[in-house]
Enzyme design. Structure first.
Site, PDB file in Angstrom:
ATOM      1  N   LYS A  13       0.781  -1.074  -0.073  1.00  0.00           N
ATOM      2  CA  LYS A  13       0.050   0.054  -0.145  1.00  0.00           C
ATOM      3  C   LYS A  13       0.770   1.161  -0.003  1.00  0.00           C
ATOM      4  O   LYS A  13       0.468   2.404  -0.649  1.00  0.00           O
ATOM      5  CB  LYS A  13      -0.919   0.100   1.081  1.00  0.00           C
ATOM      6  N   ARG A  88      -5.523   2.526  12.364  1.00  0.00           N
ATOM      7  CA  ARG A  88      -5.174   1.051  12.502  1.00  0.00           C
ATOM      8  C   ARG A  88      -6.129   0.500  13.545  1.00  0.00           C
ATOM      9  O   ARG A  88      -5.612  -0.750  13.903  1.00  0.00           O
ATOM     10  CB  ARG A  88      -3.849   0.791  13.006  1.00  0.00           C
ATOM     11  N   ARG A 127      12.158  -6.747   1.256  1.00  0.00           N
ATOM     12  CA  ARG A 127      12.055  -5.379   1.820  1.00  0.00           C
ATOM     13  C   ARG A 127      13.227  -5.190   2.991  1.00  0.00           C
ATOM     14  O   ARG A 127      13.905  -4.101   2.843  1.00  0.00           O
ATOM     15  CB  ARG A 127      10.944  -5.017   2.125  1.00  0.00           C
ATOM     16  N   ARG A 133      14.864  -1.835   7.004  1.00  0.00           N
ATOM     17  CA  ARG A 133      14.029  -1.193   8.306  1.00  0.00           C
ATOM     18  C   ARG A 133      14.253  -2.114   9.605  1.00  0.00           C
ATOM     19  O   ARG A 133      14.064  -3.055   9.301  1.00  0.00           O
ATOM     20  CB  ARG A 133      12.583  -1.308   7.773  1.00  0.00           C
ATOM     21  N   ARG A 144       4.060  -7.785  13.987  1.00  0.00           N
ATOM     22  CA  ARG A 144       3.212  -6.709  13.296  1.00  0.00           C
ATOM     23  C   ARG A 144       1.939  -7.476  12.722  1.00  0.00           C
ATOM     24  O   ARG A 144       0.791  -6.860  12.644  1.00  0.00           O
ATOM     25  CB  ARG A 144       3.984  -5.926  12.206  1.00  0.00           C
TER      26      ARG A 144
END
Ligand code: AMP
Length: 187
Positions: A13, A88, A127, A133, A144
């Protein structure tokens, strides 16, 4: 126009939000980016957020609602915003409604990018290598995902019941998914 991007971590997204923002001229706002900036700068808000983020936990709603108030009041948000990574929780969704209503605006569309867990885990490893990250390590990522399924997924029904949910098939190439988004958003 106010558009919410909803979906699990790693569903794409952020990438699609950037493409949509470029095409429509509506600003994309990511609470994750804002929090990472604040943490990097070591502001009080950033320091508070950092420990939650590193563990893959949600930052408390009061921090996020404070951020949202600032974002939605800023001049760059006058044409609306593309919301990436918020709301969220149901409490945050209600806060978004209230803050937009204060400006005589509303949520117009919720784009829901659904992807199966196994595919997400595959993508996130890529990623982590590309972006480095801190919360893309497998352990924090799994956490998560658990948090997403528990706290954020209820928003799918919340918005579906209101007739705002637009489901996007989030598998395929980036341009393919972007074309689906364009078709459904109508611009
Ligand atoms: P993201 O970049 O959207 O994946 O967000 C990274 C991390 O920032 C999340 O795992 C949370 O710890 C925190 N975060 C971002 N947005 C929110 C939000 N709307 N509510 C609570 N925590 C958030």
């Amino acid at each position: 126009m106010n558009i919410i991007l909803l979906g699990p971590p790693g569903c794409g997204k952020g990438t699609q939000g950037e493409i949509l923002a470029e095409r429509t001229g509506i600003v994309r706002v990511s609470t994750g980016d804002l929090l990472r900036d604040a943490a990097g700068q070591g502001t009080p808000l950033g320091q508070r957020a950092k420990s939650y983020m590193g563990q893959g936990l949600l930052v408390p709603d009061d921090v996020i609602v404070g951020l949202l108030r600032e974002v939605l009041a800023s001049p760059k948000a006058s044409k609306g915003v593309i919301m990436d990574g918020f709301p969220r929780t149901v409490a945050q969704a209600e806060a978004v409604d209230t803050l937009l209503a204060e400006r005589k605006q509303q949520v117009d569309q919720v784009l829901f990018f659904d992807v199966a867990d196994e595919e997400l885990l595959k993508r996130i490893t890529g990623r982590a290598r590309a972006e480095g990250r801190a919360d893309d390590n497998p352990e924090a990522f799994r956490q998560r995902l658990v948090v997403y399924r528990r706290d954020t997924q209820p928003l799918v029904d919340f918005y579906r019941k209101r007739g705002m949910l637009v489901e996007i098939e989030a598998v395929g190439s980036i341009p393919e998914i972007a074309a689906r988004v364009q078709k459904r958003v109508g611009k």
